[in-house]
Design a protein around this motif. Structure first.
Motif, mmCIF file in Angstrom:
data_model
loop_
_atom_site.group_PDB
_atom_site.id
_atom_site.type_symbol
_atom_site.label_atom_id
_atom_site.label_comp_id
_atom_site.label_asym_id
_atom_site.label_seq_id
_atom_site.Cartn_x
_atom_site.Cartn_y
_atom_site.Cartn_z
ATOM 1 N N ILE A 121 0.730 -1.333 0.003
ATOM 2 C CA ILE A 121 0.100 0.200 0.065
ATOM 3 C C ILE A 121 1.055 1.106 0.108
ATOM 4 C CG2 ILE A 121 -1.715 1.458 1.431
ATOM 5 C CD1 ILE A 121 -2.859 -1.196 2.593
ATOM 6 N N VAL A 122 0.662 2.246 -0.986
ATOM 7 C CA VAL A 122 1.718 3.156 -1.266
ATOM 8 C C VAL A 122 0.729 4.575 -1.131
ATOM 9 C CG1 VAL A 122 3.487 4.245 -2.606
ATOM 10 C CG2 VAL A 122 3.182 1.779 -2.467
ATOM 11 N N ASP A 123 1.310 5.549 -0.469
ATOM 12 C CA ASP A 123 0.992 6.820 -0.656
ATOM 13 C C ASP A 123 1.795 8.112 -0.824
ATOM 14 O OD1 ASP A 123 1.620 7.487 2.009
ATOM 15 O OD2 ASP A 123 -0.263 8.013 2.659
ATOM 16 N N ALA A 124 1.710 9.017 -0.554
ATOM 17 C CA ALA A 124 2.934 10.230 -0.660
ATOM 18 C C ALA A 124 3.962 9.996 0.274
ATOM 19 C CB ALA A 124 2.158 11.579 -0.860
ATOM 20 N N CYS A 125 3.844 9.564 1.235
ATOM 21 C CA CYS A 125 4.565 9.509 2.593
ATOM 22 C C CYS A 125 5.071 8.181 3.075
ATOM 23 C CB CYS A 125 4.102 10.628 3.628
ATOM 24 S SG CYS A 125 4.059 12.102 2.979
ATOM 25 N N ASN A 126 3.987 7.276 2.847
ATOM 26 C CA ASN A 126 4.454 5.781 3.225
ATOM 27 C C ASN A 126 4.325 4.655 2.234
ATOM 28 O OD1 ASN A 126 3.871 6.848 6.248
ATOM 29 N ND2 ASN A 126 2.286 7.553 5.022
ATOM 30 N N GLU A 127 4.866 3.611 2.465
ATOM 31 C CA GLU A 127 4.630 2.365 1.907
ATOM 32 C C GLU A 127 4.558 1.023 2.952
ATOM 33 O OE1 GLU A 127 6.914 1.492 -1.726
ATOM 34 O OE2 GLU A 127 7.524 -0.166 -0.526
ATOM 35 N N ARG A 171 16.033 6.257 -0.352
ATOM 36 C CA ARG A 171 16.288 7.409 0.190
ATOM 37 C C ARG A 171 16.108 8.588 -0.630
ATOM 38 N NH1 ARG A 171 19.360 5.394 4.325
ATOM 39 N NH2 ARG A 171 21.013 3.943 3.973
ATOM 40 N N GLY A 172 15.561 9.517 0.072
ATOM 41 C CA GLY A 172 14.914 10.759 -0.494
ATOM 42 C C GLY A 172 13.274 10.317 -0.615
ATOM 43 N N ARG A 173 12.875 9.365 -0.717
ATOM 44 C CA ARG A 173 11.540 8.981 -0.835
ATOM 45 C C ARG A 173 10.862 8.268 0.468
ATOM 46 N NH1 ARG A 173 7.392 7.323 -4.516
ATOM 47 N NH2 ARG A 173 5.284 7.620 -3.370
ATOM 48 N N PHE A 174 11.483 7.328 0.952
ATOM 49 C CA PHE A 174 11.180 6.812 2.436
ATOM 50 C C PHE A 174 12.517 6.802 3.130
ATOM 51 C CE2 PHE A 174 7.785 4.813 -0.549
ATOM 52 C CZ PHE A 174 6.931 5.902 -0.308
ATOM 53 N N ASP A 175 12.375 7.489 4.334
ATOM 54 C CA ASP A 175 13.587 7.396 5.030
ATOM 55 C C ASP A 175 13.583 6.590 6.316
ATOM 56 O OD1 ASP A 175 15.080 9.155 3.172
ATOM 57 O OD2 ASP A 175 13.861 10.988 4.037
ATOM 58 N N GLN A 220 7.512 2.033 5.600
ATOM 59 C CA GLN A 220 8.757 2.983 5.299
ATOM 60 C C GLN A 220 7.953 4.044 4.914
ATOM 61 O OE1 GLN A 220 10.273 -0.343 2.007
ATOM 62 N NE2 GLN A 220 12.057 1.199 2.752
ATOM 63 N N SER A 221 8.754 5.261 5.451
ATOM 64 C CA SER A 221 7.762 6.475 5.762
ATOM 65 C C SER A 221 8.636 7.727 5.563
ATOM 66 C CB SER A 221 6.944 6.536 6.962
ATOM 67 O OG SER A 221 7.983 6.409 8.022
ATOM 68 N N THR A 222 8.402 8.774 5.123
ATOM 69 C CA THR A 222 9.051 9.967 5.046
ATOM 70 C C THR A 222 8.372 11.184 5.996
ATOM 71 O OG1 THR A 222 10.104 11.870 3.891
ATOM 72 C CG2 THR A 222 8.013 10.724 2.862
ATOM 73 N N ASP A 223 8.935 12.152 6.344
ATOM 74 C CA ASP A 223 8.350 13.460 6.975
ATOM 75 C C ASP A 223 7.986 14.257 5.918
ATOM 76 O OD1 ASP A 223 8.833 12.504 9.840
ATOM 77 O OD2 ASP A 223 10.848 13.112 9.701
ATOM 78 N N ARG A 224 8.466 14.321 4.603
ATOM 79 C CA ARG A 224 8.230 15.006 3.511
ATOM 80 C C ARG A 224 7.014 14.862 3.008
ATOM 81 N NH1 ARG A 224 13.427 15.311 0.208
ATOM 82 N NH2 ARG A 224 13.477 13.439 0.801
ATOM 83 N N THR A 225 6.239 15.983 2.548
ATOM 84 C CA THR A 225 4.844 15.715 1.772
ATOM 85 C C THR A 225 5.341 15.873 0.313
ATOM 86 O OG1 THR A 225 3.556 16.636 3.651
ATOM 87 C CG2 THR A 225 2.735 16.684 1.481
ATOM 88 N N TRP A 226 4.787 14.723 -0.435
ATOM 89 C CA TRP A 226 4.782 14.637 -1.862
ATOM 90 C C TRP A 226 3.712 15.128 -2.475
ATOM 91 C CZ3 TRP A 226 9.718 13.058 -4.147
ATOM 92 C CH2 TRP A 226 10.793 12.740 -3.365
ATOM 93 N N SER A 227 3.518 15.730 -3.577
ATOM 94 C CA SER A 227 2.579 16.250 -4.192
ATOM 95 C C SER A 227 1.814 14.946 -5.210
ATOM 96 C CB SER A 227 2.591 17.568 -5.243
ATOM 97 O OG SER A 227 3.536 17.040 -6.078
#
Length: 219
Positions: free
Chosen positions: A130-136, A150-154, A212-219
């Motif tokens: 399951i994938v969204d802008a900030c998580n997998e 790196r750069g997508r899910f840190d 796997q996740s990131t703190d950044r928001t992707w459009s």
């Protein structure tokens, strides 16, 4: 017929990031408003299905004419969500890999129900994310090798989806575990980091949700 990889687009949160999940040869499924998303981005859904209660009548006709297959059901007299309908259809195709986009959003009842679908794919031996802008998200009950993105899910977080998950051993992580147990209600597995290009997760018993996740928001 064997469908090697199916990508489902549901009616949750979608953005330009979701188009990047599409690979050549993918079978594309639109669940309710997810079908409209595909069409507006230049893709003809191989299957569009759902009750289509989140789109207008004119948009339903647009979806009907643009899709290779179209299945509509009554929004009241149905037992499954639109995403579960699409998910069940995909499993019936003999799929090897499933990707769900737009399965997470503001409705956390729907989001959590979609996370639970990972159990069905695991039982069938079908790789599913399951994938969204900030998580997998994925689910494992055995051994899994993660590749750094790196750069997508840190960050990598581990949460039990069964009451207990035992024998958890991590290799290639900043915070290692060896034969550890995670129980629902604990946050021990939150925010780990891969040290190199790959890391492995081993589980002896139980269902472990890997995020796997990131703190950044992707459009």
């Amino acid at each position: 017929m064997l469908r090697k990889r199916i990508v489902i687009f549901s009616g949750g949160t979608l953005g330009e990031w979701a188009v990047q999940e599409i690979r050549e040869g993918d079978v594309l499924v639109g669940a309710d408003r997810g079908a409209l998303y595909l069409i507006r981005h230049g893709y003809a859904p191989d299957m569009a299905l759902g009750d289509f209660d989140s789109v207008t009548d004119s948009e339903v006709e647009q979806i009907r004419h643009a899709s290779r297959q179209f299945v509509s059901c009554d929004p009241v007299m149905k037992d499954w969500t639109d995403t579960e309908m699409a998910f069940t259809w995909a499993l019936e195709q003999g799929v090897e890999e499933l990707v769900l986009c737009g399965a997470l959003g503001t409705r956390w009842d729907h989001s959590l129900a979609n996370v639970h679908l990972l159990r069905r794919s695991l039982d069938r031996g079908v790789a599913c994310r399951i994938v969204d802008a900030c998580n997998e998200l994925m689910l494992t009950d055995n051994r899994t090798v993660l590749t750094v993105r790196r750069g997508r899910f840190d960050h990598v977080s581990l949460l039990p989806l069964s009451l207990n998950v035992t024998g958890i051993t991590l290799s290639g992580f900043r915070y290692p575990l060896h034969e550890a147990t995670l129980t629902i209600g604990q946050s021990l597995g939150i925010s780990n980091v891969l040290l190199g290009e790959h890391g492995s997760i081993a589980v002896r018993e139980g269902l472990l949700l890997v995020i796997q996740s990131t703190d950044r928001t992707w459009s």
